[in-house]
Design a protein around this motif. Structure first.
Motif, PDB file in Angstrom:
ATOM      1  N   CYS A   1      -7.090   4.001  -2.956  1.00  0.00           N
ATOM      2  CA  CYS A   1      -5.965   3.060  -3.040  1.00  0.00           C
ATOM      3  C   CYS A   1      -6.007   2.063  -1.882  1.00  0.00           C
ATOM      4  CB  CYS A   1      -4.642   3.827  -3.035  1.00  0.00           C
ATOM      5  SG  CYS A   1      -4.393   4.883  -4.469  1.00  0.00           S
ATOM      6  N   ARG A   2      -6.342   2.549  -0.701  1.00  0.00           N
ATOM      7  CA  ARG A   2      -6.417   1.650   0.452  1.00  0.00           C
ATOM      8  C   ARG A   2      -7.520   0.610   0.264  1.00  0.00           C
ATOM      9  NH1 ARG A   2      -6.310   5.395   3.885  1.00  0.00           N
ATOM     10  NH2 ARG A   2      -8.539   5.692   4.127  1.00  0.00           N
TER      11      ARG A   2
ATOM     12  N   LEU B   1       1.333  -3.376  -8.213  1.00  0.00           N
ATOM     13  CA  LEU B   1       0.244  -3.207  -9.172  1.00  0.00           C
ATOM     14  C   LEU B   1       0.335  -4.257 -10.277  1.00  0.00           C
ATOM     15  CD1 LEU B   1       0.247   0.688  -9.591  1.00  0.00           C
ATOM     16  CD2 LEU B   1      -1.213  -0.703  -8.110  1.00  0.00           C
TER      17      LEU B   1
ATOM     18  N   LEU C   1      -2.144   9.608  -7.150  1.00  0.00           N
ATOM     19  CA  LEU C   1      -2.260   8.148  -7.235  1.00  0.00           C
ATOM     20  C   LEU C   1      -0.889   7.490  -7.298  1.00  0.00           C
ATOM     21  CD1 LEU C   1      -5.253   7.866  -9.735  1.00  0.00           C
ATOM     22  CD2 LEU C   1      -5.246   7.108  -7.355  1.00  0.00           C
TER      23      LEU C   1
ATOM     24  N   HIS D   1       0.405   7.334  -3.715  1.00  0.00           N
ATOM     25  CA  HIS D   1      -0.262   6.373  -2.834  1.00  0.00           C
ATOM     26  C   HIS D   1      -0.132   4.932  -3.312  1.00  0.00           C
ATOM     27  CE1 HIS D   1      -1.894   9.281  -0.075  1.00  0.00           C
ATOM     28  NE2 HIS D   1      -2.379   9.988  -1.071  1.00  0.00           N
ATOM     29  N   THR D   2       0.322   4.726  -4.536  1.00  0.00           N
ATOM     30  CA  THR D   2       0.578   3.356  -5.003  1.00  0.00           C
ATOM     31  C   THR D   2       2.071   3.080  -5.109  1.00  0.00           C
ATOM     32  OG1 THR D   2       0.422   4.088  -7.318  1.00  0.00           O
ATOM     33  CG2 THR D   2      -1.587   3.267  -6.293  1.00  0.00           C
TER      34      THR D   2
ATOM     35  N   GLY E   1       0.843  -1.187   0.000  1.00  0.00           N
ATOM     36  CA  GLY E   1       0.000   0.000   0.000  1.00  0.00           C
ATOM     37  C   GLY E   1       0.873   1.230   0.000  1.00  0.00           C
ATOM     38  N   SER E   2       0.493   2.227   0.790  1.00  0.00           N
ATOM     39  CA  SER E   2       1.263   3.471   0.834  1.00  0.00           C
ATOM     40  C   SER E   2       1.854   3.700   2.215  1.00  0.00           C
ATOM     41  CB  SER E   2       0.363   4.646   0.442  1.00  0.00           C
ATOM     42  OG  SER E   2      -0.766   4.699   1.292  1.00  0.00           O
TER      43      SER E   2
ATOM     44  N   LEU F   1      -2.866   4.125 -14.273  1.00  0.00           N
ATOM     45  CA  LEU F   1      -3.159   5.230 -13.352  1.00  0.00           C
ATOM     46  C   LEU F   1      -3.680   6.459 -14.088  1.00  0.00           C
ATOM     47  CD1 LEU F   1      -0.201   5.008 -10.795  1.00  0.00           C
ATOM     48  CD2 LEU F   1      -2.507   4.064 -10.621  1.00  0.00           C
TER      49      LEU F   1
ATOM     50  N   PHE G   1      -9.508  -1.650  -8.277  1.00  0.00           N
ATOM     51  CA  PHE G   1      -9.759  -0.206  -8.266  1.00  0.00           C
ATOM     52  C   PHE G   1     -11.180   0.114  -8.714  1.00  0.00           C
ATOM     53  CE2 PHE G   1      -5.118   0.030  -8.239  1.00  0.00           C
ATOM     54  CZ  PHE G   1      -4.914   1.053  -7.332  1.00  0.00           C
TER      55      PHE G   1
END
Length: 701
Positions: free
Chosen positions: A390-391, A365, A356, A359-360, A135-136, A371, A425
């Motif tokens: 994203c979470r 991915l 994005l 946060h990614t 995640g981030s 994105l 997503f």
């Protein structure tokens, strides 16, 4: 290869470089250093640190920049705009690395993965490193010891030892690279804050006082507090955060004393920054306070005096943040107190893509994740919404493999094969809606143009007026075409006006606000107009946005003796919003009515509802198309002739034909149940069922 040290000016790193130990510079500078791509260099500022040399992207070349992330800048003890000395250095592979974690406990099994996550990062003892987890979420560590001593390069074979100590540094320090889509705002804030702190002699030479305050305002979740946290981490000034409501105290004089103490501490430890979050809570308009709010009156007066009173506040800068700037006392919003106001708006598509990417950054991915495409579909999303998106996508990927994790026993290495896909997503977008107008936005209808029978001319006109400006705006701008602001659909009841609006909302992929005409009316004076103003304000913030007024005749009847005062004021407000001084950009108003004669004529001129689309009763071919739409999921018998049914139902509307199909299907179900046969595979709707249903309607022959 000959080498010589060089000096370059520090600049921000690209978001994708954060935590990777990279320093980017011009290829010419690399040649002067005698370094190749990937070589380790020593960066000397207030202290020395290491980085791997990489070339800058073409648009940053020729400016003498050294692009370094916030972690590397902190390790070198420099800020943006300062100069650093760079030289080649010999480096040995690190055999053993002792790290001290910052913050709370670590996830289970993380220590065994750190060597892989930090592979290729050069370090010295005393440096900080940052690891981005799934995640981030990021964790920072301090390098306590390196073996062998001296410059070292972490590799997959490096033994990582986690010390039992805990660093007092707050985990997850925010840097400028952690803020996406706010480059212009960050430059203005740095100009306000860093120049006076770094070069006070320039302001003294010019004979002017440096700026002393900046007010950040914008919708919730757009990054106001995040900017302040980044400024606190990046600047060398003492940082004093104040949450607005915590100043207020029930004892007489204590609230003012709390404010004075904060400013006194800032003066003692100058240069300093005071950040007041939710400043509207302690400095509302005094003329709107009643006699029971004397505490707030005194706090406002105290804040005004501290910011610009007889006593100088010295080298202290005040940053205020609010999402209600018009609720602040006007005396605060003048030079000398808040010298500059910076509006932080909802991010556009390019800014959303930057956010994005941030946060990614640590998210595995899948190859099908685009994105740029995702950024184009998330109209109206602020930074906090995109972080939540994203979470939620990561949680969706985790739910997908949870059964296997439960069977195998969850360990950290089990997650290495986990990837977040485009479908995750897409699912997350159904859960996370734009916070800018969460109370107003309607869910985008699940109706497509395939669900609309006939109406080809209306469909083409609406596609050109709505979809083209959103998807091909530059082409229309080059042609000198300005899209319409308002579109009015009118026609007899049941011809599909609301259905067309729903299909248009889905095809445009814009944010959608549905308004039933009478729901804006209120018994309280001014509330109806206020609700309409708020609706258009939200639409402007979340543009591109489609506002749909159903039954417009109930909302905007002709002004005159027949209408009441509330309706007249509401019509006036609607006229102003559609074609007033404040321009509607990327906001389209769509309305429907079956009584166009009951709408105020001022709304029907060009510039307001300038495109009027009539949806007449369907002709025979259109009726056949509508019947095909409503029977496509039915088990039709071979004898069903939709063309004959269309010919036998002159004057029927789309709603009448939908009812005809429903009654015919119910008649077939009723017949099967009466025969004692409930097997759905043997159900068929025959021509006689349709003819019986047609005979029972007022359009039967």
């Amino acid at each position: 290869m000959e080498s010589s040290p060089i000096e370059l000016r520090v600049a921000e790193a690209p978001a994708k470089d954060v935590g990777r130990g990279l320093i980017r510079m011009d290829p010419q500078m690399l040649a002067r250093l005698g370094a190749s791509i990937g070589d380790v260099v020593q960066i000397s500022g207030a202290r020395a640190t290491l980085g791997r040399a990489m070339p800058t992207y073409p648009e940053q070349r020729g400016q003498g920049l050294a692009q370094m992330d916030g972690i590397m800048r902190a390790n070198a003890g420099v800020s943006l705009g300062e100069r650093v000395r760079i030289e080649r250095v010999a480096v040995a592979p690190a055999r053993r690395l002792t790290l001290v974690a910052e913050g709370g406990p670590l996830p289970g099994g993380l220590a065994t993965q750190l060597a892989r996550l930090l592979d290729g990062v050069p370090v010295l003892a005393g440096d900080r490193v940052r690891v981005t987890l799934f995640g981030s979420r990021a964790r920072s560590f301090t390098v306590a010891e390196v073996q062998p001593a001296g410059p070292a390069l972490i590799g997959a074979g490096t033994e990582i030892v986690l010390s039992d100590e805990r660093s007092p540094t707050v985990p997850g320090t925010i840097t400028y690279e952690d803020i996406g889509g706010l480059g212009r705002e960050l430059r203005r804030i740095r100009e306000m804050i860093e120049l006076p702190l770094r070069y006070p002699e320039i302001f003294a030479r010019l004979g002017i006082d440096p700026p002393k305050g900046v007010l950040l305002h914008g919708p919730p979740g757009c990054g106001k507090t995040l900017i302040a946290r980044a400024v606190a981490a990046e600047t060398s000034a003492h940082f004093i955060p104040i949450n607005g409501p915590e100043i207020i105290d029930r004892y007489y004089g204590a609230s003012e004393s709390n404010l004075r103490n904060a400013f006194e501490e800032a003066r003692r430890r100058a240069p300093a920054i005071i950040f007041i979050d939710e400043i509207d809570a302690i400095a509302p308009r005094r003329e709107e306070m009643g006699g029971d709010r004397q505490i707030e009156r005194r706090v406002v007066a105290q804040l005004l005096t501290l910011m610009d009173g007889l006593e100088s506040r010295g080298n202290v800068i005040v940053i205020g943040a609010t999402n209600l700037p018009n609720a602040l006392d006007p005396a605060l919003r003048r030079p000398g107190r808040f010298d500059r106001e910076i509006s932080i708006s909802i991010p556009d598509a390019a800014a959303r893509q930057e956010i994005l990417e941030i946060h990614t950054r640590g998210m595995p991915l899948a190859d099908d994740v685009d994105l740029a495409f995702l950024a184009a579909r998330t109209h109206g999303y602020v930074g906090a919404d995109l972080a939540a998106l994203c979470r939620e996508a990561a949680m969706g990927a985790l739910r997908r493999v949870m059964p296997e994790l439960d069977r195998a026993g969850p360990t950290f290495p089990d997650l290495q094969s986990l990837h977040v896909s485009a479908a995750d997503f897409t699912t997350a977008m159904t859960e996370i809606s734009p916070s800018a107008g969460r109370e107003l936005f309607a869910e985008r209808p699940m109706v497509s143009w395939e669900d609309v029978g006939g109406l080809e001319a209306a469909r083409q006109a609406l596609t050109e007026a709505v979809t083209w400006p959103l998807h091909h705006g530059q082409l229309l701008e080059r042609a000198g075409v300005r899209p319409p602001r308002g579109i009015l659909l009118h026609g007899p009841p049941g011809t599909g006006k609301t259905l067309v609006a729903a299909a248009l909302a889905r095809a445009s992929e814009a944010n959608f606000i549905s308004v039933k005409g009478p729901q804006l009316l209120s018994m309280w004076v001014g509330e109806s107009e206020r609700a309409l103003r708020k609706l258009f304000q939200t639409a402007r913030q979340a543009a591109p946005c489609l506002i749909f007024f159903d039954e417009l005749d109930a909302l905007a009847p002709p002004r005159g003796s027949d209408s009441n005062q509330v309706a007249e004021r509401l019509v006036g407000q609607l006229l102003t919003e559609l074609d007033g001084i404040e321009e509607l950009r990327d906001v389209l108003v769509l309305a429907a009515t079956n009584r166009i004669d009951r709408i105020d004529p001022a709304l029907l001129r060009p510039g307001r509802f300038e495109l009027i689309v009539e949806l007449p009763l369907p002709d025979e071919s259109a009726r056949a198309a509508i019947l095909a739409v409503h029977t496509r999921a039915m088990p039709l018998a071979p004898d069903v002739d939709l063309a004959a049914l269309a010919s036998a139902s002159p004057g029927a509307s789309g709603a009448d034909l939908a009812g005809l199909c429903r009654r015919a299907a119910m008649a077939a179900v009723r017949e099967r149940l009466a025969a004692g046969d409930a097997d759905p595979n043997r159900l068929q709707v025959e021509q006689r069922h349709f003819l019986a249903a047609l005979a029972a309607t007022r359009h039967g022959v």
